[in-house]
Design an enzyme around this catalytic site. Sequence first.
Site, PDB file in Angstrom:
ATOM      1  N   ASP A   8      -8.637  -1.609   3.490  1.00 17.06           N
ATOM      2  CA  ASP A   8      -8.912  -1.119   2.801  1.00 17.06           C
ATOM      3  C   ASP A   8      -9.913  -2.377   2.052  1.00 17.06           C
ATOM      4  O   ASP A   8     -11.132  -2.489   1.605  1.00 17.06           O
ATOM      5  CB  ASP A   8      -9.459  -0.834   1.381  1.00 17.06           C
ATOM      6  CG  ASP A   8      -7.712  -0.944   0.206  1.00 17.06           C
ATOM      7  OD1 ASP A   8      -7.525  -2.027   1.379  1.00 17.06           O
ATOM      8  OD2 ASP A   8      -7.598  -0.395  -0.218  1.00 17.06           O
ATOM      9  N   SER A   9      -8.705  -3.684   3.134  1.00 13.79           N
ATOM     10  CA  SER A   9     -10.305  -5.332   2.800  1.00 13.79           C
ATOM     11  C   SER A   9     -11.695  -5.481   3.163  1.00 13.79           C
ATOM     12  O   SER A   9     -12.065  -5.916   3.223  1.00 13.79           O
ATOM     13  CB  SER A   9      -9.721  -6.421   3.024  1.00 13.79           C
ATOM     14  OG  SER A   9      -8.821  -5.820   5.249  1.00 13.79           O
TER      15      SER A   9
ATOM     16  N   ASP B 267      -5.443   2.979   5.803  1.00 17.17           N
ATOM     17  CA  ASP B 267      -4.743   2.276   4.092  1.00 17.17           C
ATOM     18  C   ASP B 267      -6.274   3.454   3.556  1.00 17.17           C
ATOM     19  O   ASP B 267      -6.874   3.660   4.005  1.00 17.17           O
ATOM     20  CB  ASP B 267      -6.131   0.569   3.608  1.00 17.17           C
ATOM     21  CG  ASP B 267      -5.505  -0.309   3.418  1.00 17.17           C
ATOM     22  OD1 ASP B 267      -3.964  -0.418   2.906  1.00 17.17           O
ATOM     23  OD2 ASP B 267      -6.256  -1.376   3.595  1.00 17.17           O
TER      24      ASP B 267
ATOM     25  N   LYS C 146      -1.214   3.548   4.475  1.00 10.04           N
ATOM     26  CA  LYS C 146      -0.188   2.515   3.631  1.00 10.04           C
ATOM     27  C   LYS C 146      -0.689   2.859   2.171  1.00 10.04           C
ATOM     28  O   LYS C 146      -1.857   3.239   1.862  1.00 10.04           O
ATOM     29  CB  LYS C 146      -1.125   1.257   3.936  1.00 10.04           C
ATOM     30  CG  LYS C 146      -0.489   0.062   3.245  1.00 10.04           C
ATOM     31  CD  LYS C 146      -0.436  -1.427   3.811  1.00 10.04           C
ATOM     32  CE  LYS C 146      -1.963  -2.226   3.559  1.00 10.04           C
ATOM     33  NZ  LYS C 146      -2.275  -2.174   2.472  1.00 10.04           N
TER      34      LYS C 146
ATOM     35  N   GLU D 261      -0.247   2.078  -2.338  1.00 11.06           N
ATOM     36  CA  GLU D 261       0.234   0.181  -3.316  1.00 11.06           C
ATOM     37  C   GLU D 261       0.847   1.006  -3.923  1.00 11.06           C
ATOM     38  O   GLU D 261       0.130   2.157  -4.727  1.00 11.06           O
ATOM     39  CB  GLU D 261      -1.536  -0.462  -2.719  1.00 11.06           C
ATOM     40  CG  GLU D 261      -1.985  -0.766  -2.971  1.00 11.06           C
ATOM     41  CD  GLU D 261      -3.047  -2.207  -3.326  1.00 11.06           C
ATOM     42  OE1 GLU D 261      -3.449  -2.071  -4.290  1.00 11.06           O
ATOM     43  OE2 GLU D 261      -3.837  -2.673  -2.299  1.00 11.06           O
TER      44      GLU D 261
ATOM     45  N   GLU E 261       2.943  -8.753  -0.291  1.00  9.70           N
ATOM     46  CA  GLU E 261       1.425  -9.274  -0.560  1.00  9.70           C
ATOM     47  C   GLU E 261       2.068 -11.165  -1.997  1.00  9.70           C
ATOM     48  O   GLU E 261       2.083 -10.582  -3.335  1.00  9.70           O
ATOM     49  CB  GLU E 261       0.521  -8.997  -0.848  1.00  9.70           C
ATOM     50  CG  GLU E 261      -0.904  -9.413  -0.843  1.00  9.70           C
ATOM     51  CD  GLU E 261      -2.278  -9.128  -1.154  1.00  9.70           C
ATOM     52  OE1 GLU E 261      -1.851  -7.891  -0.636  1.00  9.70           O
ATOM     53  OE2 GLU E 261      -3.593  -9.694  -1.126  1.00  9.70           O
TER      54      GLU E 261
HETATM   55  O1  KIV Z   1      -6.479  -4.352   3.085  1.00 12.21           O
HETATM   56  C1  KIV Z   1      -6.215  -4.786   3.407  1.00 12.21           C
HETATM   57  O2  KIV Z   1      -6.416  -5.741   5.092  1.00 12.21           O
HETATM   58  C2  KIV Z   1      -4.379  -5.088   3.448  1.00 12.21           C
HETATM   59  C3  KIV Z   1      -3.762  -6.861   4.063  1.00 12.21           C
HETATM   60  C4  KIV Z   1      -4.040  -7.353   2.822  1.00 12.21           C
HETATM   61  C5  KIV Z   1      -2.379  -6.191   3.849  1.00 12.21           C
HETATM   62  O3  KIV Z   1      -3.628  -4.730   3.172  1.00 12.21           O
END
Ligand code: KIV
Length: 260
Positions: free
Chosen positions: A42-43, A81, A109, A111, A178
């Site tokens: 989600d970056s 994510d 994934k 958090e 992280e």
């Molecule tokens: O969203 C992302 O790119 C991430 C990485 C920083 C691990 O979660």
Amino acid sequence: MKHSELIEYKLRGEKITCLTAYDASFAKIIDGAGTDIVLVGDSLGMVIQGAENTLAVTMQQMIHHTEIVAKPCQQALVIADMPFKSYENAGLALDNAKSLIAAGANMVKLEGGSEHQDVFRLLNSNNINVCGHLGLQPQLVVDSSGYKIQGKDDIGAQKILDDALLLESLGVSVIVLECIPRELAKNVSQSLRIPTIGIGAGSACDGQVLVSYDMLGITSGRLPRFARNFMVGKGSVRLAIESFNEEVKAGTYPSIDETY
Ligand code: KIV
């Protein structure tokens, strides 16, 4: 890499490589270079949409990007994510995780730790492969001053270790760590049977992940110390990615100067 190989890599001491991708062209190069995992992060809120954080990324956007990334991936494990507010309760999390798996992800994934234990439990009982994400959690960060190293004091460090052990017991397959001190990441990694994948967490993690736009020198502004530009001295994106993979496998990335 197959999901079942995650533990095998850890057992034989082979480091796991992971890079983010948001589109088919990058996914094809990253997969073709032999990277073990492609993360639809989600970056994308920052590197694709130009936002200050990840909070505005939606499920619809994650499904779209997961579909276009997963299609060209022939060997890499694809992790997607779960965006902000997509796992506020277990039922919602299950519906959204199923949508990402249907879009082509092999794993989702999310958090956080004990505060989401009902979510991890329900996903596990529905055979959804899950990657955890502890330490700095970008979905808790509202402005750039929040991107800080986590787990520096004893209480913070213990919480990260406890959460990691809890996630493992709840069937999580792999955990991203992280921005935490390298000694803490080493302790967490050695305490778990499942692998850890570090970003700003030192070379003792069982693998490393970077945002592809950071390691290719595309991201503008000041980057964290761990975000090495692998394009330097390379003639192509493919060579830069191969160099990341080689250095992670050899244990030479990250160096001590690229850790906390
Ligand atoms: O969203 C992302 O790119 C991430 C990485 C920083 C691990 O979660």
